[in-house]
Design a protein around this motif. Structure first.
Motif, PDB file in Angstrom:
ATOM      1  N   GLU A  85       0.830  -1.200   0.000  1.00  0.00           N
ATOM      2  CA  GLU A  85       0.000   0.000   0.000  1.00  0.00           C
ATOM      3  C   GLU A  85       0.865   1.251   0.000  1.00  0.00           C
ATOM      4  O   GLU A  85       0.577   2.229  -0.705  1.00  0.00           O
ATOM      5  CB  GLU A  85      -0.937  -0.006   1.210  1.00  0.00           C
ATOM      6  CG  GLU A  85      -2.031  -1.048   1.138  1.00  0.00           C
ATOM      7  CD  GLU A  85      -2.992  -0.952   2.316  1.00  0.00           C
ATOM      8  OE1 GLU A  85      -2.808  -0.047   3.164  1.00  0.00           O
ATOM      9  OE2 GLU A  85      -3.927  -1.767   2.401  1.00  0.00           O
TER      10      GLU A  85
ATOM     11  N   ARG B 129      -3.589   6.544   1.303  1.00  0.00           N
ATOM     12  CA  ARG B 129      -3.777   5.140   1.633  1.00  0.00           C
ATOM     13  C   ARG B 129      -5.260   4.753   1.542  1.00  0.00           C
ATOM     14  O   ARG B 129      -5.589   3.620   1.186  1.00  0.00           O
ATOM     15  CB  ARG B 129      -3.241   4.850   3.033  1.00  0.00           C
ATOM     16  CG  ARG B 129      -3.105   3.364   3.340  1.00  0.00           C
ATOM     17  CD  ARG B 129      -2.450   3.162   4.684  1.00  0.00           C
ATOM     18  NE  ARG B 129      -1.053   3.559   4.674  1.00  0.00           N
ATOM     19  CZ  ARG B 129      -0.039   2.708   4.481  1.00  0.00           C
ATOM     20  NH1 ARG B 129      -0.295   1.432   4.265  1.00  0.00           N
ATOM     21  NH2 ARG B 129       1.198   3.135   4.508  1.00  0.00           N
TER      22      ARG B 129
ATOM     23  N   VAL C 277      -5.935   3.912  -2.051  1.00  0.00           N
ATOM     24  CA  VAL C 277      -5.323   2.628  -2.396  1.00  0.00           C
ATOM     25  C   VAL C 277      -6.157   1.471  -1.845  1.00  0.00           C
ATOM     26  O   VAL C 277      -6.439   0.494  -2.544  1.00  0.00           O
ATOM     27  CB  VAL C 277      -3.880   2.554  -1.855  1.00  0.00           C
ATOM     28  CG1 VAL C 277      -3.337   1.125  -1.962  1.00  0.00           C
ATOM     29  CG2 VAL C 277      -2.984   3.519  -2.623  1.00  0.00           C
ATOM     30  N   ARG C 278      -6.577   1.593  -0.599  1.00  0.00           N
ATOM     31  CA  ARG C 278      -7.342   0.503   0.016  1.00  0.00           C
ATOM     32  C   ARG C 278      -8.682   0.283  -0.672  1.00  0.00           C
ATOM     33  O   ARG C 278      -9.118  -0.863  -0.853  1.00  0.00           O
ATOM     34  CB  ARG C 278      -7.541   0.789   1.502  1.00  0.00           C
ATOM     35  CG  ARG C 278      -6.267   0.588   2.306  1.00  0.00           C
ATOM     36  CD  ARG C 278      -6.460   0.913   3.770  1.00  0.00           C
ATOM     37  NE  ARG C 278      -5.237   0.650   4.527  1.00  0.00           N
ATOM     38  CZ  ARG C 278      -5.031   1.011   5.780  1.00  0.00           C
ATOM     39  NH1 ARG C 278      -5.977   1.679   6.440  1.00  0.00           N
ATOM     40  NH2 ARG C 278      -3.895   0.721   6.388  1.00  0.00           N
TER      41      ARG C 278
END
Length: 262
Positions: free
Chosen positions: A54, A65, A68-69
């Motif tokens: 990540e 983040r 990305v998640r």
């Protein structure tokens, strides 16, 4: 399993850039997801290849983040990747298509011409009384014995199907002593006992396994599976076979053909 990290090499393609549209256009996570799909498919990354972390994706694409998640979670939902706690995200395997639920062909017989290695682990094989559900579905007298066969069937070493199978003993005497770990159940029924199915009725539902079944299939108790209940009939209309099964659709998807109503 050996981790293969997907490194970004100079392959002549233009680098992806996340666009922060002021007019409320495509969300950042959706843009990142599209980039990851293009990377996985475009480079034909092998099954179980580990994707960048990540933090590495945040740095590479200049996003948070959270973005990305969300992109990774969407890819998990679409079964293109899977995640392992503490290890990262990995490319998922391509899923086979199987027709056995929509036909009278058995699981291993349907895969026989697809060059798959089928392993059969027999958990239980015995003559026993029928429980209330089986008696009702097969229209049995209370004291009529059954042959019960519980098995896990694996494809290329990966458990895929847990089956609990029942048939009246009078139709298959001695089946409880046949070594079914080395042969197809349905081929045995046909060749040794002359059992022929005319039709079958099947009910399919989404379910999650209890811990013992999850362990047998190599999944967690939260893994979504397909639960299958089946009754097969002889030509005279008598129900002669009953089974329940748990099927892993992360490894394959079911294909069912439906003809025109008559």
């Amino acid at each position: 399993m050996t981790d293969r990290v997907a490194e970004r090499e100079d392959d002549g393609r233009e680098p992806f850039a996340v666009r922060r549209d002021a007019d409320g256009g495509v969300p950042l996570w959706s843009q990142l997801k599209s980039a990851l799909v293009a990377d996985i498919v475009g480079r034909n990354l092998p099954e179980h290849t580990r994707l960048p972390s990540e933090a590495e994706l945040c740095a590479s694409f200049g996003v948070s983040r959270t973005v990305v998640r969300e992109a990774l979670n969407q890819l998990v939902n679409e079964r293109l990747i899977y995640k392992l706690q503490g290890k990262g995200a990995f490319v998922a395997g391509r899923r086979d298509e199987q027709d056995f639920v929509g036909t009278r062909v058995g699981f291993s017989g349907e895969l026989a011409d697809k060059q798959k290695v089928i392993d059969r682990k027999v958990l239980r094989q015995a003559v026993e009384p029928a429980d209330e559900r089986v008696r009702m579905m097969l229209r049995l007298a209370e004291d009529e014995p059954l042959v019960a066969v519980d098995r896990v069937l694996s494809v290329d070493g990966v458990p895929r199907l847990l089956v609990r199978w029942r048939m009246p003993e009078r139709l298959v005497p001695g089946l409880d002593r046949v070594p079914l770990h080395t042969r197809s159940l349905y081929e045995t029924l046909s060749r040794r006992y002359g059992v022929v199915f005319d039709r079958a009725e099947r009910w399919i539902e989404a379910t999650a396994p209890l811990e013992p079944d999850a362990r047998l299939l190599g999944v967690t108790t939260g893994t979504p599976l397909l639960g299958i209940e089946s009754v097969a009939f002889a030509a005279d209309g008598q129900p002669i076979e009953y089974y329940t099964a748990l099927y892993r659709t992360d490894r394959a998807r079911l294909h069912i053909q439906i003809g025109a109503p008559r």
